[in-house]
Design an enzyme around this catalytic site. Structure first.
Site, PDB file in Angstrom:
ATOM      1  N   ASN A 191       3.325  -8.899   6.247  1.00 49.46           N
ATOM      2  CA  ASN A 191       3.959  -8.491   7.505  1.00 49.46           C
ATOM      3  C   ASN A 191       3.140  -7.456   8.269  1.00 49.46           C
ATOM      4  OD1 ASN A 191       4.418  -6.659   5.419  1.00 49.46           O
ATOM      5  ND2 ASN A 191       6.253  -5.836   6.370  1.00 49.46           N
ATOM      6  N   GLU A 192       1.830  -7.408   7.984  1.00 50.31           N
ATOM      7  CA  GLU A 192       0.986  -6.357   8.556  1.00 50.31           C
ATOM      8  C   GLU A 192       1.094  -6.248  10.073  1.00 50.31           C
ATOM      9  OE1 GLU A 192       0.209  -8.074   6.005  1.00 50.31           O
ATOM     10  OE2 GLU A 192      -0.587  -6.707   4.514  1.00 50.31           O
ATOM     11  N   LEU A 214       0.845  -1.196   0.000  1.00 50.10           N
ATOM     12  CA  LEU A 214       0.000   0.000   0.000  1.00 50.10           C
ATOM     13  C   LEU A 214       0.875   1.240   0.000  1.00 50.10           C
ATOM     14  CD1 LEU A 214      -2.822  -0.582   2.653  1.00 50.10           C
ATOM     15  CD2 LEU A 214      -2.634  -1.471   0.339  1.00 50.10           C
ATOM     16  N   GLY A 249       1.087  -5.515   0.727  1.00 52.61           N
ATOM     17  CA  GLY A 249       0.264  -5.344  -0.475  1.00 52.61           C
ATOM     18  C   GLY A 249       0.944  -5.870  -1.727  1.00 52.61           C
TER      19      GLY A 249
HETATM   20  C1  LIG Z   1     -11.028  -6.029  13.292  1.00 49.01           C
HETATM   21  C2  LIG Z   1     -10.603  -4.844  12.510  1.00 49.01           C
HETATM   22  C3  LIG Z   1     -10.335  -5.168  11.088  1.00 49.01           C
HETATM   23  C4  LIG Z   1      -9.701  -3.986  10.480  1.00 49.01           C
HETATM   24  C5  LIG Z   1      -9.397  -4.215   9.058  1.00 49.01           C
HETATM   25  C6  LIG Z   1      -8.651  -3.044   8.525  1.00 49.01           C
HETATM   26  C7  LIG Z   1      -7.252  -3.403   8.228  1.00 49.01           C
HETATM   27  C8  LIG Z   1      -6.436  -2.198   7.911  1.00 49.01           C
HETATM   28  C9  LIG Z   1      -5.083  -2.528   7.410  1.00 49.01           C
HETATM   29  C10 LIG Z   1      -5.137  -3.018   6.011  1.00 49.01           C
HETATM   30  C11 LIG Z   1      -3.901  -3.736   5.648  1.00 49.01           C
HETATM   31  C12 LIG Z   1      -3.834  -3.922   4.208  1.00 49.01           C
HETATM   32  C13 LIG Z   1      -2.754  -4.838   3.800  1.00 49.01           C
HETATM   33  C14 LIG Z   1      -1.603  -4.178   3.169  1.00 49.01           C
HETATM   34  C15 LIG Z   1      -0.749  -3.425   3.893  1.00 49.01           C
HETATM   35  C16 LIG Z   1       0.439  -2.769   3.282  1.00 49.01           C
HETATM   36  O1  LIG Z   1       0.825  -2.974   2.152  1.00 49.01           O
HETATM   37  S1  LIG Z   1       1.246  -1.662   4.259  1.00 49.01           S
HETATM   38  C17 LIG Z   1       2.743  -1.244   3.402  1.00 49.01           C
HETATM   39  C18 LIG Z   1       3.757  -2.233   3.725  1.00 49.01           C
HETATM   40  N1  LIG Z   1       4.983  -1.974   3.012  1.00 49.01           N
HETATM   41  C19 LIG Z   1       6.133  -1.803   3.611  1.00 49.01           C
HETATM   42  O2  LIG Z   1       6.221  -1.824   4.825  1.00 49.01           O
HETATM   43  C20 LIG Z   1       7.308  -1.559   2.718  1.00 49.01           C
HETATM   44  C21 LIG Z   1       8.050  -0.346   3.120  1.00 49.01           C
HETATM   45  N2  LIG Z   1       9.146  -0.099   2.209  1.00 49.01           N
HETATM   46  C22 LIG Z   1      10.309  -0.776   2.286  1.00 49.01           C
HETATM   47  O3  LIG Z   1      10.529  -1.639   3.112  1.00 49.01           O
HETATM   48  C23 LIG Z   1      11.343  -0.381   1.291  1.00 49.01           C
HETATM   49  O4  LIG Z   1      11.008   0.879   0.761  1.00 49.01           O
HETATM   50  C24 LIG Z   1      11.485  -1.372   0.127  1.00 49.01           C
HETATM   51  C25 LIG Z   1      10.149  -1.685  -0.533  1.00 49.01           C
HETATM   52  C26 LIG Z   1      12.123  -2.675   0.642  1.00 49.01           C
HETATM   53  C27 LIG Z   1      12.415  -0.760  -0.955  1.00 49.01           C
HETATM   54  O5  LIG Z   1      13.615  -0.403  -0.392  1.00 49.01           O
HETATM   55  P1  LIG Z   1      14.586   0.615  -1.162  1.00 49.01           P
HETATM   56  O6  LIG Z   1      14.746   0.205  -2.571  1.00 49.01           O
HETATM   57  O7  LIG Z   1      15.812   0.764  -0.332  1.00 49.01           O
HETATM   58  O8  LIG Z   1      13.727   1.958  -1.241  1.00 49.01           O
HETATM   59  P2  LIG Z   1      13.560   3.032  -0.105  1.00 49.01           P
HETATM   60  O9  LIG Z   1      14.704   3.983  -0.220  1.00 49.01           O
HETATM   61  O10 LIG Z   1      13.336   2.390   1.207  1.00 49.01           O
HETATM   62  O11 LIG Z   1      12.197   3.763  -0.529  1.00 49.01           O
HETATM   63  C28 LIG Z   1      12.149   4.646  -1.637  1.00 49.01           C
HETATM   64  C29 LIG Z   1      11.015   5.648  -1.440  1.00 49.01           C
HETATM   65  O12 LIG Z   1       9.764   4.960  -1.420  1.00 49.01           O
HETATM   66  C30 LIG Z   1       9.061   5.286  -0.209  1.00 49.01           C
HETATM   67  N3  LIG Z   1       8.241   4.136   0.146  1.00 49.01           N
HETATM   68  C31 LIG Z   1       8.648   2.895   0.279  1.00 49.01           C
HETATM   69  N4  LIG Z   1       7.614   2.090   0.593  1.00 49.01           N
HETATM   70  C32 LIG Z   1       6.536   2.877   0.665  1.00 49.01           C
HETATM   71  C33 LIG Z   1       5.157   2.635   0.930  1.00 49.01           C
HETATM   72  N5  LIG Z   1       4.680   1.411   1.192  1.00 49.01           N
HETATM   73  N6  LIG Z   1       4.313   3.676   0.921  1.00 49.01           N
HETATM   74  C34 LIG Z   1       4.750   4.929   0.642  1.00 49.01           C
HETATM   75  N7  LIG Z   1       6.048   5.226   0.360  1.00 49.01           N
HETATM   76  C35 LIG Z   1       6.924   4.195   0.375  1.00 49.01           C
HETATM   77  C36 LIG Z   1      10.158   5.629   0.756  1.00 49.01           C
HETATM   78  O13 LIG Z   1       9.657   6.394   1.805  1.00 49.01           O
HETATM   79  C37 LIG Z   1      11.102   6.412  -0.162  1.00 49.01           C
HETATM   80  O14 LIG Z   1      10.503   7.665  -0.415  1.00 49.01           O
HETATM   81  P3  LIG Z   1      11.337   8.986  -0.770  1.00 49.01           P
HETATM   82  O15 LIG Z   1      12.280   9.194   0.356  1.00 49.01           O
HETATM   83  O16 LIG Z   1      10.321  10.065  -0.908  1.00 49.01           O
HETATM   84  O17 LIG Z   1      12.043   8.677  -2.077  1.00 49.01           O
END
Ligand SMILES: CCCCCCCCCCCCC/C=C/C(=O)SCCNC(=O)CCNC(=O)[C@H](O)C(C)(C)COP(=O)(O)OP(=O)(O)OC[C@H]1O[C@@H](n2cnc3c(N)ncnc32)[C@H](O)[C@@H]1OP(=O)(O)O
Length: 302
Positions: A177-178, A108, A153
């Site tokens: 990994n939520e 996400l 996601g």
């Molecule tokens: C009973 C109640 C019920 C309730 C039900 C409701 C549930 C509610 C929850 C719903 C859950 C839905 C399921 C899905 C959830 C998700 O997907 S949450 C997101 C999870 N993702 C992550 O944690 C990944 C985070 N990112 C990283 O670990 C790393 O970025 C990477 C992917 C491994 C890449 O690494 P690298 O190449 O070194 O890049 P970076 O330098 O780290 O990042 C570059 C830029 O990108 C930005 N960024 C990275 N990930 C995200 C992201 N997910 N969202 C937004 N932005 C992201 C990062 O900040 C950098 O940005 P800039 O500095 O601006 O360049």
């Protein structure tokens, strides 16, 4: 859903005419590098590049957003590109991969739900549901060529495909990994996990928020093949050939039989699921965690 024909069962009526194609260039076609006829014309948008090969009936769809975080625009462009290929009878399969180094899909786009109003969060979550429904029920064969990190996601996108090939790089971990982020995977993600790796393995992996390195992902059944990075595309093509060797109607109806109940469960509870998501992510405590997490990601970069 034209189930009787066995050709198109993706629920067309799901797609809403989202008025959010701001800044997109969807529908634009351009000749592929090296020129060529119709079979070599690629199309796409800012965030999704589609390289169709009419001769084989297979298109390669490449995500090209920063970190391939699932922004609202990316979700929309993916749905539209998918629909375009599904409507073109030339195509029988899609290989989904990333054009972004080291990341298949970062999950996400947290900026879409951090500091946003409830209406925006609802629109975003509906778009996420829509893409999952479209992919999970697609009549085409979808093969994920996972050439980078694939958390949360990103894993959902991969799980909605029919087959997954992962590059053998210990940094390319995959999983839901939520819980480690303090959030809870909704029931339809849990169902998709269970359908793929079974109940006990899902229970463990979901509670622990496990991100599996390639060998473990293969062992638990989260991916179907782990190959050296430079062989991901060719292996995805071989897998595609294996799936396309089966008559379409038989494969499509079987896919529908296996997946329909899971998709129907979300369709029945879609509004409640959206409300749960919105009320959960709009809580002050969740907003604070999201903010802190985004800040950490940005700092880690430097
Ligand atoms: C009973 C109640 C019920 C309730 C039900 C409701 C549930 C509610 C929850 C719903 C859950 C839905 C399921 C899905 C959830 C998700 O997907 S949450 C997101 C999870 N993702 C992550 O944690 C990944 C985070 N990112 C990283 O670990 C790393 O970025 C990477 C992917 C491994 C890449 O690494 P690298 O190449 O070194 O890049 P970076 O330098 O780290 O990042 C570059 C830029 O990108 C930005 N960024 C990275 N990930 C995200 C992201 N997910 N969202 C937004 N932005 C992201 C990062 O900040 C950098 O940005 P800039 O500095 O601006 O360049």
């Amino acid at each position: 859903m034209a189930l009787a024909s066995g050709v198109r069962f993706a629920p067309r009526a799901l797609l809403r005419p989202w008025a959010l194609l701001r800044g997109t260039t969807l529908g634009r076609t351009e000749p592929a590098a090296g020129g060529g006829g119709d079979g070599a014309r690629r199309f796409g948008s800012q965030r999704v590049l589609v390289e169709p090969d009419a001769a084989s009936g297979v298109a390669v769809m490449k995500l090209r957003n920063p970190s391939n975080a699932l922004s609202l625009e990316l979700l929309t462009e993916l749905v539209i590109s998918l629909e375009k290929l599904e409507n073109d009878k030339t195509f029988r399969g899609i290989i989904l991969t990333s054009d972004c180094p080291r990341v298949f899909c970062a999950g996400l786009d947290l900026t879409e739900i951090c500091g946003r109003n409830p209406a925006h969060c609802a629109e975003y979550w509906k778009a996420m549901q829509e893409l999952w429904l479209r992919m999970y029920l697609s009549s085409l064969v979808l093969v994920a060529a996972i050439n980078g990190a694939c958390p949360a996601g990103g894993c959902i996108i991969a799980l909605s495909c029919d087959c997954r090939v992962l590059a053998d790089n210990p940094k390319y971990r995959i999983g839901l990994n939520e819980t480690l982020l303090g959030i809870i995977a909704p029931f339809w993600l849990k169902d998709t996990y269970v359908n793929t790796i079974g109940h006990r393995a899902s229970e463990q992996a979901l509670q622990l928020g496990s991100l599996f390195p390639p060998a473990e992902a293969l062992q638990v059944g989260l991916v179907d093949q782990v190959v050296p990075e430079d062989q991901v595309q060719s292996t995805a093509l071989s897998e595609m050939a294996r799936w396309l060797a089966v008559p379409d109607h038989a494969r499509q109806l079987t896919k529908n039989m296996m997946r329909k109940a899971t998709a129907d469960r979300l369709l029945r509870q879609r509004d409640a699921d959206t409300q749960n998501f919105v009320s959960f992510v709009c809580r002050d405590s969740i907003q604070k965690s999201l903010q802190a997490y985004l800040e950490k990601l940005r700092q880690r970069k430097g």
